[in-house]
Design a protein around this motif. Structure first.
Motif, PDB file in Angstrom:
ATOM      1  N   VAL A  80       0.860  -1.173   0.000  1.00  0.00           N
ATOM      2  CA  VAL A  80       0.000   0.000   0.000  1.00  0.00           C
ATOM      3  C   VAL A  80       0.900   1.227   0.000  1.00  0.00           C
ATOM      4  O   VAL A  80       1.883   1.278   0.727  1.00  0.00           O
ATOM      5  N   ILE A  81       0.553   2.182  -0.834  1.00  0.00           N
ATOM      6  CA  ILE A  81       1.420   3.353  -0.979  1.00  0.00           C
ATOM      7  C   ILE A  81       0.596   4.616  -0.798  1.00  0.00           C
ATOM      8  O   ILE A  81      -0.585   4.658  -1.141  1.00  0.00           O
ATOM      9  N   ASP A 131       7.843  -6.550  18.937  1.00  0.00           N
ATOM     10  CA  ASP A 131       8.581  -5.522  19.678  1.00  0.00           C
ATOM     11  C   ASP A 131       9.785  -4.989  18.911  1.00  0.00           C
ATOM     12  O   ASP A 131      10.395  -4.006  19.304  1.00  0.00           O
ATOM     13  N   THR A 132      10.114  -5.607  17.789  1.00  0.00           N
ATOM     14  CA  THR A 132      11.192  -5.089  16.943  1.00  0.00           C
ATOM     15  C   THR A 132      10.728  -3.895  16.108  1.00  0.00           C
ATOM     16  O   THR A 132      11.547  -3.202  15.514  1.00  0.00           O
ATOM     17  N   CYS A 133       9.423  -3.645  16.065  1.00  0.00           N
ATOM     18  CA  CYS A 133       8.857  -2.521  15.300  1.00  0.00           C
ATOM     19  C   CYS A 133       8.788  -1.292  16.203  1.00  0.00           C
ATOM     20  O   CYS A 133       7.714  -0.753  16.494  1.00  0.00           O
ATOM     21  N   THR A 134       9.955  -0.841  16.626  1.00  0.00           N
ATOM     22  CA  THR A 134      10.028   0.215  17.638  1.00  0.00           C
ATOM     23  C   THR A 134       9.455   1.546  17.156  1.00  0.00           C
ATOM     24  O   THR A 134       8.834   2.272  17.936  1.00  0.00           O
ATOM     25  N   GLN A 135       9.665   1.891  15.885  1.00  0.00           N
ATOM     26  CA  GLN A 135       9.158   3.173  15.380  1.00  0.00           C
ATOM     27  C   GLN A 135       7.632   3.156  15.307  1.00  0.00           C
ATOM     28  O   GLN A 135       6.980   4.139  15.651  1.00  0.00           O
ATOM     29  N   LEU A 136       7.046   2.046  14.850  1.00  0.00           N
ATOM     30  CA  LEU A 136       5.587   1.940  14.804  1.00  0.00           C
ATOM     31  C   LEU A 136       5.007   2.014  16.207  1.00  0.00           C
ATOM     32  O   LEU A 136       4.022   2.724  16.433  1.00  0.00           O
ATOM     33  N   ALA A 173       0.636   3.783   7.332  1.00  0.00           N
ATOM     34  CA  ALA A 173       0.756   2.540   6.570  1.00  0.00           C
ATOM     35  C   ALA A 173      -0.118   1.442   7.174  1.00  0.00           C
ATOM     36  O   ALA A 173      -0.783   0.697   6.451  1.00  0.00           O
ATOM     37  N   LEU A 174      -0.154   1.374   8.492  1.00  0.00           N
ATOM     38  CA  LEU A 174      -1.002   0.385   9.165  1.00  0.00           C
ATOM     39  C   LEU A 174      -2.478   0.662   8.885  1.00  0.00           C
ATOM     40  O   LEU A 174      -3.241  -0.249   8.577  1.00  0.00           O
ATOM     41  N   ARG A 175      -2.869   1.930   8.943  1.00  0.00           N
ATOM     42  CA  ARG A 175      -4.261   2.298   8.638  1.00  0.00           C
ATOM     43  C   ARG A 175      -4.603   1.937   7.198  1.00  0.00           C
ATOM     44  O   ARG A 175      -5.654   1.362   6.923  1.00  0.00           O
ATOM     45  N   TYR A 176      -3.708   2.259   6.261  1.00  0.00           N
ATOM     46  CA  TYR A 176      -3.956   1.994   4.849  1.00  0.00           C
ATOM     47  C   TYR A 176      -4.102   0.499   4.597  1.00  0.00           C
ATOM     48  O   TYR A 176      -4.973   0.065   3.860  1.00  0.00           O
TER      49      TYR A 176
END
Length: 157
Positions: free
Chosen positions: A49-50, A103-108, A143-146
């Motif tokens: 998704v972009i 937990d590796t998705c620290t920025q998200l 990006a998660l919402r999209y």
């Protein structure tokens, strides 16, 4: 962001990548690197998704980033910009335990923790709530919402 959905409809966010000012070659390279192996079989991410900004025509090349990605073998879907609806869907998934973020998705995780609504405003002596979120440092959250709001992730299978 790379997401995987299991047979029960639980969505797992397993990795993230956030970088500004990438050209189509770099984006395609990152997307293609998100392949994962299960029993020695490599699979491509099902959906990319972009943001709608990738559809703007570049004055130099005469094409959009989205068109260039297509030429590089990366199919993309446009973003669904329904902020309120997508946030409600994500909130529901979290409450049902159907959305898990590694937990590796620290920025998200940081972006999810910092989502905030615009402050209410006064109109004709009445307090009117704002219906949008503050748009700052939220690329992975978007990006998660999209991903979910475009109907790619189907829950409750």
């Amino acid at each position: 962001m790379h997401a995987v959905e299991d047979k029960e409809g639980t969505l797992y966010i397993v990795s993230e990548h956030e970088e500004q000012y990438m050209d189509a070659q770099k984006i395609a390279s990152v997307v293609k690197s998100k392949r994962f192996s299960r029993n020695g079989v490599y699979k491509k991410p099902m959906y990319t998704v972009i943001d709608t900004s990738a559809g703007r025509i570049d004055q130099t090349s005469g094409t959009s980033i989205r068109e260039q990605l297509g030429e590089l073998g990366v199919h993309t879907d446009s973003a669904n910009k329904d902020v309120q609806g997508s946030i409600m869907k994500l909130n529901s998934l979290f409450k049902l335990g159907k959305l898990k973020v590694f937990d590796t998705c620290t920025q998200l995780i940081t972006q999810l923790e910092n989502v905030r609504w615009e402050k209410p405003r006064m109109v004709n002596g009445m307090m009117i709530p704002r219906e949008s979120i503050v748009k700052k440092d939220d690329d992975l959250f978007d990006a998660l919402r999209y991903l979910h709001s475009n109907g790619h992730i189907v829950t409750g299978k």
